[in-house]
Design a protein around this motif. Sequence first.
Motif: not given
Length: 135
Positions: A20-24, A30-39, A41-46
């Motif tokens: 998982r990547l937390l990006a500012c 603030l976005r939490l991205l998770q690696a999936t097979k499809e590429g 995926k944004t889990l949430w955005v604050r």
Amino acid sequence: RIERSWLNSYTRKDGSSGYRLLACTQDAALRLLQATKEGPKTLWVREEALAGITGAELVPLPLVKDEVEIASPFFGFAVPAIVDSLKQRFAELTGAGGLVTSADEVPLTADAYGTRQAIVVRTASGKVFGLHSAT
């Protein structure tokens, strides 16, 4: 543009590793991205842009028709069209391209005391938000 990021690895239920990547970002989100097979995926955005408000305007909402018997004419029927127009203009200004959303439907008319109003907020990162005083 990403200004800061934090990488986190974890063990999935099947025993494989996940990331998982937390990006500012530059626009103060603030976005939490998770690696999936499809590429990714944004889990949430604050939206942290609301922490840096540089200006705000209170916009009074129209009264309900029953409450304005003496005041005429009543233009409350035009409120939905005005709100849609404002959403479209804000989306164009901020580059959101139609990503302006509303979590819950709130009444677009004033209350008896005039405390229910729309709030248009400008932030330091250049974003424009439309808020309702009831939320």
